[in-house]
Design a protein around this motif. Structure first.
Motif, mmCIF file in Angstrom:
data_model
loop_
_atom_site.group_PDB
_atom_site.id
_atom_site.type_symbol
_atom_site.label_atom_id
_atom_site.label_comp_id
_atom_site.label_asym_id
_atom_site.label_seq_id
_atom_site.Cartn_x
_atom_site.Cartn_y
_atom_site.Cartn_z
ATOM 1 N N PHE A 1 0.817 -1.217 0.000
ATOM 2 C CA PHE A 1 0.000 0.000 0.000
ATOM 3 C C PHE A 1 0.847 1.262 0.000
ATOM 4 C CE2 PHE A 1 -2.215 3.374 2.334
ATOM 5 C CZ PHE A 1 -3.350 3.525 1.545
ATOM 6 N N ASP A 2 1.850 1.308 0.869
ATOM 7 C CA ASP A 2 2.642 2.537 1.000
ATOM 8 C C ASP A 2 3.616 2.750 -0.161
ATOM 9 O OD1 ASP A 2 4.194 0.400 1.862
ATOM 10 O OD2 ASP A 2 5.096 1.498 3.533
ATOM 11 N N ARG A 3 3.693 1.804 -1.095
ATOM 12 C CA ARG A 3 4.537 1.966 -2.279
ATOM 13 C C ARG A 3 3.711 2.307 -3.525
ATOM 14 N NH1 ARG A 3 9.749 1.360 -2.183
ATOM 15 N NH2 ARG A 3 9.739 0.545 -4.289
ATOM 16 N N MET A 4 2.411 2.533 -3.305
ATOM 17 C CA MET A 4 1.516 2.909 -4.402
ATOM 18 C C MET A 4 1.335 4.420 -4.420
ATOM 19 S SD MET A 4 0.107 0.319 -6.080
ATOM 20 C CE MET A 4 -1.103 -0.970 -6.011
ATOM 21 N N VAL A 5 1.186 4.953 -5.619
ATOM 22 C CA VAL A 5 0.894 6.379 -5.772
ATOM 23 C C VAL A 5 -0.388 6.535 -6.583
ATOM 24 C CG1 VAL A 5 3.297 7.118 -5.599
ATOM 25 C CG2 VAL A 5 2.358 6.564 -7.822
ATOM 26 N N VAL A 6 -1.111 7.600 -6.304
ATOM 27 C CA VAL A 6 -2.347 7.890 -7.036
ATOM 28 C C VAL A 6 -1.956 8.518 -8.362
ATOM 29 C CG1 VAL A 6 -4.522 9.165 -7.029
ATOM 30 C CG2 VAL A 6 -3.637 8.206 -4.896
ATOM 31 N N ASP A 7 -2.325 7.868 -9.455
ATOM 32 C CA ASP A 7 -2.016 8.366 -10.795
ATOM 33 C C ASP A 7 -3.177 9.204 -11.302
ATOM 34 O OD1 ASP A 7 -0.624 8.485 -13.356
ATOM 35 O OD2 ASP A 7 -2.221 7.165 -14.074
ATOM 36 N N HIS A 8 -2.841 10.278 -11.989
ATOM 37 C CA HIS A 8 -3.878 11.136 -12.566
ATOM 38 C C HIS A 8 -3.443 11.624 -13.941
ATOM 39 C CE1 HIS A 8 -1.067 14.066 -10.935
ATOM 40 N NE2 HIS A 8 -1.601 14.953 -11.742
ATOM 41 N N CYS A 9 -4.426 11.963 -14.741
ATOM 42 C CA CYS A 9 -4.185 12.530 -16.064
ATOM 43 C C CYS A 9 -3.708 13.968 -15.879
ATOM 44 C CB CYS A 9 -5.479 12.478 -16.880
ATOM 45 S SG CYS A 9 -5.359 13.306 -18.466
ATOM 46 N N HIS A 10 -2.553 14.287 -16.429
ATOM 47 C CA HIS A 10 -2.013 15.637 -16.246
ATOM 48 C C HIS A 10 -2.779 16.690 -17.036
ATOM 49 C CE1 HIS A 10 1.813 13.483 -14.941
ATOM 50 N NE2 HIS A 10 1.258 14.007 -13.886
ATOM 51 N N SER A 11 -3.405 16.304 -18.123
ATOM 52 C CA SER A 11 -4.142 17.300 -18.908
ATOM 53 C C SER A 11 -5.549 17.527 -18.360
ATOM 54 C CB SER A 11 -4.201 16.907 -20.384
ATOM 55 O OG SER A 11 -4.850 15.664 -20.536
ATOM 56 N N GLY A 12 -6.204 16.476 -17.896
ATOM 57 C CA GLY A 12 -7.581 16.618 -17.427
ATOM 58 C C GLY A 12 -7.752 16.554 -15.925
ATOM 59 N N GLY A 13 -6.734 16.013 -15.230
ATOM 60 C CA GLY A 13 -6.775 15.948 -13.786
ATOM 61 C C GLY A 13 -7.514 14.749 -13.197
ATOM 62 N N GLN A 14 -8.126 13.897 -14.044
ATOM 63 C CA GLN A 14 -8.887 12.765 -13.531
ATOM 64 C C GLN A 14 -7.944 11.718 -12.913
ATOM 65 O OE1 GLN A 14 -8.726 13.938 -16.688
ATOM 66 N NE2 GLN A 14 -10.487 13.274 -17.867
ATOM 67 N N VAL A 15 -8.368 11.147 -11.797
ATOM 68 C CA VAL A 15 -7.631 10.059 -11.173
ATOM 69 C C VAL A 15 -7.857 8.805 -12.003
ATOM 70 C CG1 VAL A 15 -7.480 8.587 -9.130
ATOM 71 C CG2 VAL A 15 -7.726 11.064 -8.867
ATOM 72 N N ARG A 16 -6.758 8.095 -12.329
ATOM 73 C CA ARG A 16 -6.856 6.894 -13.154
ATOM 74 C C ARG A 16 -6.732 5.620 -12.333
ATOM 75 N NH1 ARG A 16 -3.191 9.271 -18.083
ATOM 76 N NH2 ARG A 16 -1.669 9.464 -16.429
ATOM 77 N N GLY A 17 -5.967 5.650 -11.279
ATOM 78 C CA GLY A 17 -5.780 4.463 -10.458
ATOM 79 C C GLY A 17 -4.511 4.569 -9.641
ATOM 80 N N LEU A 18 -4.147 3.462 -8.995
ATOM 81 C CA LEU A 18 -2.917 3.404 -8.215
ATOM 82 C C LEU A 18 -1.845 2.686 -9.015
ATOM 83 C CD1 LEU A 18 -4.277 2.342 -4.705
ATOM 84 C CD2 LEU A 18 -3.745 4.641 -5.512
ATOM 85 N N LEU A 19 -0.660 3.265 -9.005
ATOM 86 C CA LEU A 19 0.478 2.681 -9.706
ATOM 87 C C LEU A 19 1.623 2.456 -8.731
ATOM 88 C CD1 LEU A 19 0.686 4.920 -12.904
ATOM 89 C CD2 LEU A 19 -0.302 2.620 -12.728
ATOM 90 N N CYS A 20 2.445 1.444 -9.032
ATOM 91 C CA CYS A 20 3.684 1.283 -8.291
ATOM 92 C C CYS A 20 4.623 2.415 -8.723
ATOM 93 C CB CYS A 20 4.303 -0.097 -8.539
ATOM 94 S SG CYS A 20 4.922 -0.363 -10.220
ATOM 95 N N THR A 21 5.652 2.605 -7.966
ATOM 96 C CA THR A 21 6.586 3.695 -8.256
ATOM 97 C C THR A 21 7.178 3.579 -9.656
ATOM 98 O OG1 THR A 21 7.122 3.847 -5.911
ATOM 99 C CG2 THR A 21 8.672 4.860 -7.427
ATOM 100 N N ASN A 22 7.557 2.363 -10.053
ATOM 101 C CA ASN A 22 8.178 2.188 -11.374
ATOM 102 C C ASN A 22 7.227 2.559 -12.508
ATOM 103 O OD1 ASN A 22 10.599 1.382 -10.298
ATOM 104 N ND2 ASN A 22 10.200 -0.801 -10.548
ATOM 105 N N CYS A 23 5.978 2.100 -12.437
ATOM 106 C CA CYS A 23 5.016 2.432 -13.500
ATOM 107 C C CYS A 23 4.723 3.928 -13.523
ATOM 108 C CB CYS A 23 3.730 1.622 -13.319
ATOM 109 S SG CYS A 23 3.918 -0.116 -13.798
ATOM 110 N N ASN A 24 4.627 4.540 -12.360
ATOM 111 C CA ASN A 24 4.379 5.974 -12.300
ATOM 112 C C ASN A 24 5.536 6.746 -12.929
ATOM 113 O OD1 ASN A 24 2.735 8.243 -11.365
ATOM 114 N ND2 ASN A 24 4.421 8.616 -9.961
ATOM 115 N N LEU A 25 6.756 6.342 -12.620
ATOM 116 C CA LEU A 25 7.924 7.002 -13.211
ATOM 117 C C LEU A 25 7.971 6.788 -14.721
ATOM 118 C CD1 LEU A 25 10.686 6.215 -10.571
ATOM 119 C CD2 LEU A 25 9.720 8.458 -11.126
#
Length: 68
Positions: free
Chosen positions: A24-48
């Motif tokens: 849980f603590d290694r997940m980040v909330v991913d969002h669309c940078h253009s629209g701001g919508q939350v897409r889901g939780l990603l691990c650090t590697n996928c987010n990067l």
């Protein structure tokens, strides 16, 4: 963090990108940078990874083709 806990449970504790079980603590909330919508939780590697290609689908498709 209640929303994150709900999302984590709905994703069965797995990253929305690579589908790997992630703490849980290694997940980040991913969002669309253009629209701001939350897409889901990603691990650090996928987010990067998404950040490094600026969420560009064409770049990701090109990378997949390269790997294949």
């Amino acid at each position: 963090t209640e929303i994150k806990k709900t999302m984590y449970a709905s994703q069965d504790g797995k990253c929305a990108g690579c589908k790997s079980p992630t703490e849980f603590d290694r997940m980040v909330v991913d969002h669309c940078h253009s629209g701001g919508q939350v897409r889901g939780l990603l691990c650090t590697n996928c987010n990067l990874a998404l950040g490094l290609v600026y969420d560009d689908v064409d770049t990701l498709i090109n990378l997949i083709s390269y790997l294949q």
